[in-house]
Every structure is written in C-alpha cells, then in structure tokens.
Design a protein around this motif. Structure first.
Motif, PDB file in Angstrom:
ATOM      1  N   TYR A 119     -42.121  90.535  58.670  1.00  0.00           N
ATOM      2  CA  TYR A 119     -41.267  91.173  59.112  1.00  0.00           C
ATOM      3  C   TYR A 119     -40.198  90.269  59.159  1.00  0.00           C
ATOM      4  CZ  TYR A 119     -45.124  92.806  61.880  1.00  0.00           C
ATOM      5  OH  TYR A 119     -46.203  94.044  62.381  1.00  0.00           O
ATOM      6  N   ASN A 120     -38.557  91.117  58.779  1.00  0.00           N
ATOM      7  CA  ASN A 120     -37.482  91.005  57.928  1.00  0.00           C
ATOM      8  C   ASN A 120     -35.504  90.353  59.358  1.00  0.00           C
ATOM      9  OD1 ASN A 120     -38.629  90.251  55.324  1.00  0.00           O
ATOM     10  ND2 ASN A 120     -38.302  92.438  56.001  1.00  0.00           N
ATOM     11  N   ALA A 121     -35.186  89.342  58.612  1.00  0.00           N
ATOM     12  CA  ALA A 121     -34.706  89.049  59.213  1.00  0.00           C
ATOM     13  C   ALA A 121     -33.187  88.640  58.527  1.00  0.00           C
ATOM     14  CB  ALA A 121     -33.955  88.100  60.086  1.00  0.00           C
ATOM     15  N   SER A 122     -31.696  90.014  57.795  1.00  0.00           N
ATOM     16  CA  SER A 122     -30.755  89.493  56.647  1.00  0.00           C
ATOM     17  C   SER A 122     -29.490  89.426  57.473  1.00  0.00           C
ATOM     18  CB  SER A 122     -31.545  90.808  56.194  1.00  0.00           C
ATOM     19  OG  SER A 122     -30.847  91.982  56.410  1.00  0.00           O
ATOM     20  N   SER A 123     -28.694  88.886  56.371  1.00  0.00           N
ATOM     21  CA  SER A 123     -27.035  89.072  56.778  1.00  0.00           C
ATOM     22  C   SER A 123     -26.499  88.254  55.649  1.00  0.00           C
ATOM     23  CB  SER A 123     -26.867  88.089  57.646  1.00  0.00           C
ATOM     24  OG  SER A 123     -25.263  87.621  58.410  1.00  0.00           O
ATOM     25  N   ASP A 124     -25.422  89.766  54.708  1.00  0.00           N
ATOM     26  CA  ASP A 124     -25.213  89.444  53.584  1.00  0.00           C
ATOM     27  C   ASP A 124     -24.195  87.802  53.964  1.00  0.00           C
ATOM     28  OD1 ASP A 124     -26.076  91.627  52.851  1.00  0.00           O
ATOM     29  OD2 ASP A 124     -24.360  93.264  53.287  1.00  0.00           O
ATOM     30  N   GLU A 125     -23.858  87.487  54.918  1.00  0.00           N
ATOM     31  CA  GLU A 125     -23.021  86.391  55.212  1.00  0.00           C
ATOM     32  C   GLU A 125     -23.897  85.317  55.775  1.00  0.00           C
ATOM     33  OE1 GLU A 125     -19.744  87.236  57.568  1.00  0.00           O
ATOM     34  OE2 GLU A 125     -19.760  89.355  57.988  1.00  0.00           O
ATOM     35  N   GLY A 126     -24.792  84.953  55.419  1.00  0.00           N
ATOM     36  CA  GLY A 126     -25.936  84.051  56.228  1.00  0.00           C
ATOM     37  C   GLY A 126     -25.808  84.311  57.165  1.00  0.00           C
ATOM     38  N   ILE A 127     -27.552  84.125  58.003  1.00  0.00           N
ATOM     39  CA  ILE A 127     -28.098  84.073  59.781  1.00  0.00           C
ATOM     40  C   ILE A 127     -27.294  83.135  59.695  1.00  0.00           C
ATOM     41  CG2 ILE A 127     -29.792  84.214  60.569  1.00  0.00           C
ATOM     42  CD1 ILE A 127     -31.292  85.645  58.470  1.00  0.00           C
ATOM     43  N   GLY A 128     -26.518  82.820  60.845  1.00  0.00           N
ATOM     44  CA  GLY A 128     -26.071  82.236  61.749  1.00  0.00           C
ATOM     45  C   GLY A 128     -24.710  81.849  61.282  1.00  0.00           C
ATOM     46  N   LEU A 129     -24.044  82.535  60.590  1.00  0.00           N
ATOM     47  CA  LEU A 129     -22.617  81.861  59.872  1.00  0.00           C
ATOM     48  C   LEU A 129     -21.308  82.830  60.134  1.00  0.00           C
ATOM     49  CD1 LEU A 129     -23.652  80.156  56.855  1.00  0.00           C
ATOM     50  CD2 LEU A 129     -22.778  79.519  58.873  1.00  0.00           C
ATOM     51  N   GLY A 130     -22.364  84.106  60.843  1.00  0.00           N
ATOM     52  CA  GLY A 130     -21.059  85.272  61.056  1.00  0.00           C
ATOM     53  C   GLY A 130     -21.834  87.259  60.774  1.00  0.00           C
ATOM     54  N   GLY A 131     -20.966  87.768  60.919  1.00  0.00           N
ATOM     55  CA  GLY A 131     -22.010  88.521  60.638  1.00  0.00           C
ATOM     56  C   GLY A 131     -22.548  89.868  61.064  1.00  0.00           C
TER      57      GLY A 131
END
Length: 203
Positions: free
Chosen positions: A60-72
């Motif tokens: 199970y995954n979590a992802s954010s191009d800008e960094g998780i917790g840093l916006g986006g």
C-alpha cells in the motif's frame, strides 16, 4: 581638500555596505531539516504463529510529487486486504523522487535519530482493532519501526479505522513512553515529524 559631496557619498556607501553584510550574516536562509519523502510504501505479509511468512505480500502506497506533507496532491491507497485474527509482517520503505534518493537507507543508518509511531483510530481507543510491535532497533537497542508486526483483533469483524503513520527525528528515545509504538503523546519526547500521513484501514 576632500569635496564634501564626495565624502558624504563615501559615508553613505560604507553604511549601505555594512548593512548588506550585516543582513547576510545575521539573517541566513533557513535550512529545511525535514526529510523529503515523495513515496512511502507499507508491505504487509501474513505470518504464522512462529512469524514465518505464509502469505502473499500486499503493498500500500502514498505518494506526492512535491513531497508528502510539503504541499501538492497526495495519493494514498486504502489498506483493504487485512483479515481479523491474522498477524502480518509490516515493512516500510521511503523514497525521495526529487533527489532520486532511498530515504529508507538513511533512516536505518541514522536509526538512533528516527522512529515510527503507529497511531490513529485503528490502534487507539475502545474501537481500536490493530496492535503493532517493533521488530528492529538502533545501535542503542531502541526501536525504529521500519520493520514490525501488526496483529488484527480476532473480534474485529467488518470495520474501518485510520492508521496514522508518523516518522519522528531527533526525539528522546529514552523518554518515558517513547518505546510504545502507539503512544499518542509522542510529541512529548521532542523532535520533529518527517512524515505524518493517514491510511484508511478497511476490514
């Protein structure tokens, strides 16, 4: 004799230079101490009574191009493959896609400065149905949380809850309560959060 206009200009130039130097020295650009994590994965594998692997890995995954917790925008999977009464090996990996860097290795190498906590409604309160146990430690024998075991209450039935995964750095691991993976007052041990993300758990 020095021309007064030239003298005034030189004095003003000296003052301006001193001001600029003072600003650059006293007001440095703040550095970001937080680990940048763009991708985090939780892999669950069912184990038997002796913790031998008997099931197929579920990721199970979590992802954010800008960094998780840093916006986006953060895309987070629901954890929907667990079953009541079963025990699972849980392994965590973290990656910084911006710097193409394996953060998992850094967390492990600096294990004395990092620790995961597993909180949220799936673990806490009278309706909690998950229990986590650490299975790794740093050089001082304190937990890290990259590897551990989750047991699902055998009486859980069909239910939902939240797995709040928190990664802290520079905490006092000797603080009373810090060795409890589901200690909801983890902030009392000091440090900062590198990761704080919610996964929905659906049985």
């Amino acid at each position: 004799m020095i021309n007064m206009k030239k003298l005034s200009a030189l004095v003003l130039l000296a003052i301006a230079s001193a001001t600029l130097l003072s600003c650059s020295k006293d007001d440095p650009v703040p550095e970001l101490d937080q680990e940048v994590i763009t991708d985090v994965s939780l892999t669950f594998t069912e184990v038997d009574g002796n913790d031998g692997v008997i099931g197929t890995a579920m990721e199970y995954n979590a992802s954010s191009d800008e960094g998780i917790g840093l916006g986006g925008n953060v895309v987070i999977d629901d954890i929907d493959g667990l079953e009541a009464g079963k025990r699972y090996l849980v392994e965590i990996t973290a990656f910084n896609g911006i710097a193409n860097e394996d953060v998992t290795e850094e967390i492990e190498e600096e294990g004395d400065h990092h620790q995961f906590f597993f909180v949220g409604s799936a673990f806490l309160g009278e309706n909690g149905f998950l229990e986590y146990m650490y299975d790794d430690e740093d050089e001082d024998g304190n937990p890290i949380g990259l590897r551990g075991y989750i047991t699902v209450d055998e009486n859980a039935g069909s239910t939902t809850g939240m797995l709040n995964l928190v990664l802290r750095h520079d905490l006092d691991k000797d603080f009373e309560g810090a060795n409890n993976p589901s200690w909801e007052n983890f902030v009392q041990a000091g440090g900062e959060s590198d990761l704080d993300i919610d996964f929905d758990v659906i049985l």
